[in-house]
Write a protein that holds these residues in place. Structure first.
Motif, PDB file in Angstrom:
ATOM      1  N   ARG A 251      14.966 -28.099-135.744  1.00 37.07           N
ATOM      2  CA  ARG A 251      14.699 -29.220-134.841  1.00 37.07           C
ATOM      3  C   ARG A 251      15.734 -30.318-135.051  1.00 37.07           C
ATOM      4  NH1 ARG A 251       8.577 -28.728-135.337  1.00 37.07           N
ATOM      5  NH2 ARG A 251       8.733 -30.211-137.057  1.00 37.07           N
ATOM      6  N   TRP A 252      16.061 -30.606-136.334  1.00 35.81           N
ATOM      7  CA  TRP A 252      17.091 -31.612-136.611  1.00 35.81           C
ATOM      8  C   TRP A 252      18.422 -31.163-136.021  1.00 35.81           C
ATOM      9  CZ3 TRP A 252      21.895 -32.107-138.494  1.00 35.81           C
ATOM     10  CH2 TRP A 252      22.338 -33.378-138.814  1.00 35.81           C
ATOM     11  N   PHE A 253      18.763 -29.892-136.206  1.00 37.53           N
ATOM     12  CA  PHE A 253      20.042 -29.381-135.725  1.00 37.53           C
ATOM     13  C   PHE A 253      20.133 -29.488-134.212  1.00 37.53           C
ATOM     14  CE2 PHE A 253      23.507 -26.589-134.843  1.00 37.53           C
ATOM     15  CZ  PHE A 253      24.289 -26.576-135.986  1.00 37.53           C
ATOM     16  N   ALA A 254      19.086 -29.110-133.514  1.00 41.28           N
ATOM     17  CA  ALA A 254      19.097 -29.176-132.050  1.00 41.28           C
ATOM     18  C   ALA A 254      19.260 -30.607-131.561  1.00 41.28           C
ATOM     19  CB  ALA A 254      17.810 -28.568-131.496  1.00 41.28           C
ATOM     20  N   ALA A 255      18.652 -31.559-132.259  1.00 43.08           N
ATOM     21  CA  ALA A 255      18.740 -32.967-131.846  1.00 43.08           C
ATOM     22  C   ALA A 255      20.106 -33.569-132.131  1.00 43.08           C
ATOM     23  CB  ALA A 255      17.655 -33.779-132.556  1.00 43.08           C
ATOM     24  N   HIS A 256      20.888 -32.970-133.047  1.00 43.58           N
ATOM     25  CA  HIS A 256      22.193 -33.513-133.429  1.00 43.58           C
ATOM     26  C   HIS A 256      23.330 -32.545-133.116  1.00 43.58           C
ATOM     27  CE1 HIS A 256      19.261 -35.768-135.850  1.00 43.58           C
ATOM     28  NE2 HIS A 256      20.129 -36.744-135.850  1.00 43.58           N
ATOM     29  N   ALA A 257      23.093 -31.595-132.220  1.00 41.99           N
ATOM     30  CA  ALA A 257      24.099 -30.562-131.930  1.00 41.99           C
ATOM     31  C   ALA A 257      25.407 -31.149-131.444  1.00 41.99           C
ATOM     32  CB  ALA A 257      23.545 -29.573-130.905  1.00 41.99           C
ATOM     33  N   ASP A 258      25.356 -32.306-130.758  1.00 44.60           N
ATOM     34  CA  ASP A 258      26.586 -32.904-130.242  1.00 44.60           C
ATOM     35  C   ASP A 258      27.458 -33.484-131.352  1.00 44.60           C
ATOM     36  OD1 ASP A 258      24.644 -34.863-130.750  1.00 44.60           O
ATOM     37  OD2 ASP A 258      25.548 -36.264-129.331  1.00 44.60           O
ATOM     38  N   GLN A 259      26.914 -33.638-132.561  1.00 45.69           N
ATOM     39  CA  GLN A 259      27.672 -34.169-133.681  1.00 45.69           C
ATOM     40  C   GLN A 259      28.267 -33.070-134.560  1.00 45.69           C
ATOM     41  OE1 GLN A 259      25.196 -36.971-135.842  1.00 45.69           O
ATOM     42  NE2 GLN A 259      24.303 -37.742-133.946  1.00 45.69           N
ATOM     43  N   MET A 269      19.453 -23.009-147.736  1.00 45.89           N
ATOM     44  CA  MET A 269      19.135 -22.735-149.131  1.00 45.89           C
ATOM     45  C   MET A 269      17.726 -22.198-149.379  1.00 45.89           C
ATOM     46  SD  MET A 269      22.008 -23.761-150.446  1.00 45.89           S
ATOM     47  CE  MET A 269      21.716 -23.977-152.199  1.00 45.89           C
ATOM     48  N   THR A 270      16.872 -22.128-148.351  1.00 52.08           N
ATOM     49  CA  THR A 270      15.457 -21.831-148.589  1.00 52.08           C
ATOM     50  C   THR A 270      15.173 -20.350-148.796  1.00 52.08           C
ATOM     51  OG1 THR A 270      15.098 -21.719-146.206  1.00 52.08           O
ATOM     52  CG2 THR A 270      14.655 -23.821-147.282  1.00 52.08           C
ATOM     53  N   HIS A 271      16.026 -19.463-148.303  1.00 53.00           N
ATOM     54  CA  HIS A 271      15.806 -18.011-148.214  1.00 53.00           C
ATOM     55  C   HIS A 271      14.359 -17.681-147.834  1.00 53.00           C
ATOM     56  CE1 HIS A 271      14.446 -18.122-152.483  1.00 53.00           C
ATOM     57  NE2 HIS A 271      15.557 -18.764-152.727  1.00 53.00           N
ATOM     58  N   ASP A 272      13.907 -18.349-146.786  1.00 54.46           N
ATOM     59  CA  ASP A 272      12.606 -18.091-146.165  1.00 54.46           C
ATOM     60  C   ASP A 272      12.860 -17.941-144.674  1.00 54.46           C
ATOM     61  OD1 ASP A 272      10.112 -18.335-144.864  1.00 54.46           O
ATOM     62  OD2 ASP A 272       9.280 -19.572-146.478  1.00 54.46           O
ATOM     63  N   ALA A 273      12.574 -16.760-144.136  1.00 50.20           N
ATOM     64  CA  ALA A 273      12.934 -16.451-142.750  1.00 50.20           C
ATOM     65  C   ALA A 273      12.328 -17.441-141.750  1.00 50.20           C
ATOM     66  CB  ALA A 273      12.503 -15.031-142.403  1.00 50.20           C
ATOM     67  N   ARG A 274      11.174 -17.996-142.072  1.00 48.29           N
ATOM     68  CA  ARG A 274      10.536 -18.941-141.137  1.00 48.29           C
ATOM     69  C   ARG A 274      11.401 -20.171-140.900  1.00 48.29           C
ATOM     70  NH1 ARG A 274       5.241 -20.403-144.069  1.00 48.29           N
ATOM     71  NH2 ARG A 274       6.765 -20.397-145.769  1.00 48.29           N
ATOM     72  N   PHE A 275      12.120 -20.581-141.950  1.00 46.24           N
ATOM     73  CA  PHE A 275      12.982 -21.755-141.840  1.00 46.24           C
ATOM     74  C   PHE A 275      14.439 -21.372-141.580  1.00 46.24           C
ATOM     75  CE2 PHE A 275       9.440 -22.979-144.634  1.00 46.24           C
ATOM     76  CZ  PHE A 275       8.955 -24.091-143.956  1.00 46.24           C
ATOM     77  N   ASP A 276      14.871 -20.259-142.202  1.00 46.04           N
ATOM     78  CA  ASP A 276      16.283 -19.882-142.141  1.00 46.04           C
ATOM     79  C   ASP A 276      16.731 -19.433-140.768  1.00 46.04           C
ATOM     80  OD1 ASP A 276      16.078 -20.323-144.809  1.00 46.04           O
ATOM     81  OD2 ASP A 276      16.652 -18.306-145.443  1.00 46.04           O
ATOM     82  N   VAL A 277      16.015 -18.488-140.200  1.00 48.14           N
ATOM     83  CA  VAL A 277      16.480 -17.829-138.978  1.00 48.14           C
ATOM     84  C   VAL A 277      16.627 -18.804-137.812  1.00 48.14           C
ATOM     85  CG1 VAL A 277      15.947 -16.066-137.252  1.00 48.14           C
ATOM     86  CG2 VAL A 277      15.680 -15.562-139.695  1.00 48.14           C
ATOM     87  N   PRO A 278      15.658 -19.692-137.558  1.00 52.24           N
ATOM     88  CA  PRO A 278      15.826 -20.609-136.412  1.00 52.24           C
ATOM     89  C   PRO A 278      17.056 -21.509-136.517  1.00 52.24           C
ATOM     90  CG  PRO A 278      13.535 -20.550-137.090  1.00 52.24           C
ATOM     91  CD  PRO A 278      14.311 -19.827-138.146  1.00 52.24           C
ATOM     92  N   VAL A 279      17.342 -22.041-137.718  1.00 53.92           N
ATOM     93  CA  VAL A 279      18.504 -22.927-137.839  1.00 53.92           C
ATOM     94  C   VAL A 279      19.801 -22.127-137.855  1.00 53.92           C
ATOM     95  CG1 VAL A 279      18.538 -23.063-140.376  1.00 53.92           C
ATOM     96  CG2 VAL A 279      19.404 -24.965-139.012  1.00 53.92           C
ATOM     97  N   SER A 286      27.079 -22.629-132.868  1.00 53.18           N
ATOM     98  CA  SER A 286      27.657 -23.964-132.754  1.00 53.18           C
ATOM     99  C   SER A 286      29.126 -23.948-133.148  1.00 53.18           C
ATOM    100  CB  SER A 286      26.888 -24.935-133.661  1.00 53.18           C
ATOM    101  OG  SER A 286      27.233 -24.712-135.027  1.00 53.18           O
ATOM    102  N   ARG A 287      29.725 -25.151-133.197  1.00 49.70           N
ATOM    103  CA  ARG A 287      31.133 -25.297-133.601  1.00 49.70           C
ATOM    104  C   ARG A 287      31.284 -25.499-135.104  1.00 49.70           C
ATOM    105  NH1 ARG A 287      33.389 -30.204-130.638  1.00 49.70           N
ATOM    106  NH2 ARG A 287      31.304 -31.011-131.102  1.00 49.70           N
ATOM    107  N   ALA A 288      30.193 -25.389-135.861  1.00 46.21           N
ATOM    108  CA  ALA A 288      30.263 -25.616-137.308  1.00 46.21           C
ATOM    109  C   ALA A 288      31.337 -24.738-137.936  1.00 46.21           C
ATOM    110  CB  ALA A 288      28.912 -25.333-137.949  1.00 46.21           C
TER     111      ALA A 288
END
Length: 366
Positions: A251-259, A269-279, A286-288
């Motif tokens: 959610r944070w990433f989507a809100a700041h994608a333009d940056q 760092m979480t190695h938990d698919a619930r958090f890892d995969v969406p971000v 992205s352009r990261a």
């Protein structure tokens, strides 16, 4: 360089007399890039460095002469062929250093404030002629070089180098038919550019993230820690982070994608698919410039399967650096953080990640 500018602003505000020595040009395997500075106070205090320690004593001696009234000095230091331990860069390369006294009207407080606010700014110093200095950037122009036309030309030169993210020597005031700066007196200037620092986004406020945040900040990154768990995502646990956000990382990433740009590094760092995969789904599209994820090879294969199911292609998946970090053989949070930071540097600077002892050629790229 921020700590050098911050100290310079403090000394200026306290009326401490000091000189600033700045690398204005380099050749070969120089230890520091143009724009690196060192401060020498009248009372002998020194902050910063212009080399790996090879020529600092000689530069201090020049600074003392400058403060004694000798005027600005421009010195060149290179490898000594006759005596490896005489004044010179024994580690290789050549640097040209400009040493001048910093006056009370230099806009150092403005530069320090812009750096603290992550606003791009450049400090312009004349290499020859009358003294003066000027700061130019996103928040306007401060200071003067003594001539309004020269100030306009210097500001334009500063904007150009800031856009390229480099510091360097420029010559302004040369005749030109289509510019209002064409009649400015011709001067050689040094533009010390301070661009926006690279951004390190650490997803997951886990124990392994704590030393990574410290090292990331030490390397000059603006560090954001993001985790949905308020008990873990606290400023007390991450005092070196510039911001700690309680939210799901995607959610944070989507809100700041333009940056997000090529200077952005994302470390999951979480190695938990619930958090890892969406971000990771967002970051890999992205352009990261760097996207890494912590976990075992088994976890990595599971992630790849989930990301493929989410629609990512092989080219996008190939950007994922997982397991994260270089193979240093380390264990535990601190050594793991070193391996991740080493990979960040290698990716950003184009390094091979191999031992220097097994390579040929210059240690530092020209």
């Amino acid at each position: 360089m921020r700590h050098v500018i911050d100290q310079a602003a403090v000394w200026q505000a306290s009326a401490t007399r000091f000189a600033m020595a700045t690398v204005v040009r380099t050749w070969g395997s120089a230890p520091h890039a143009a724009g690196t500075s060192m401060l020498v106070a009248e009372d002998g205090r020194v902050v910063g460095s212009v080399s790996g320690g090879c020529v600092e004593a000689a530069v201090c001696a020049v600074a003392e002469d400058v403060l004694a009234g000798a005027g600005p000095a421009r010195e060149t230091y290179g490898v000594s062929d006759d005596d490896a331990f005489s004044v010179g860069l024994t580690c290789g390369g050549t640097i040209e250093v400009l040493v001048c006294e910093v006056t009370g009207d230099a806009p150092l407080a403005r530069v320090a404030a812009d750096l603290a606010a992550h606003v791009p700014v450049a400090l312009v110093t004349p290499v020859e002629g009358e003294p003066g200095s000027l700061a130019a950037g996103a928040s306007g122009v401060s200071g003067t070089l003594g001539d309004a036309r020269l100030d306009r030309a210097a500001a334009q030169a500063a904007e150009a180098l800031l856009a390229r993210g480099t510091s360097g020597l420029v010559r302004v005031g040369e005749p030109g038919p289509d510019t209002d700066t064409s009649c400015a007196p011709e001067r050689e200037l040094f533009v010390q550019a301070f661009g926006v620092p690279p951004h390190l986004l650490v997803c997951g406020a886990v124990e392994f993230a704590r030393p990574l945040v410290r090292i990331g900040a030490l390397l000059g990154h603006r560090v954001t820690v993001c985790d949905a768990r308020p008990a873990f995502a606290t400023a007390a646990r991450f005092p070196d982070a510039h911001e700690v956000v309680v939210d799901r990382p995607h959610r944070w990433f989507a809100a700041h994608a333009d940056q997000v740009d090529a200077a952005t590094a994302v470390c999951v760092m979480t190695h938990d698919a619930r958090f890892d995969v969406p971000v990771l789904e967002l970051a890999l599209r992205s352009r990261a410039g760097y996207v890494g994820a912590m976990g075992s090879r088994r976890t990595h294969e599971d992630r790849l399967a989930r990301l493929r199911a989410a629609g990512l292609g092989e080219a996008e998946l190939a950007r994922l650096r997982s397991p994260i970090g270089l193979d240093l053989g380390g264990r535990g949070p601190e050594e793991t953080a070193v391996s991740i930071a080493a990979e960040l540097i290698a990716v950003r600077r184009g390094g091979s990640g191999r031992a220097l002892s097994g390579l040929a050629g210059p240690v530092h790229a020209s």
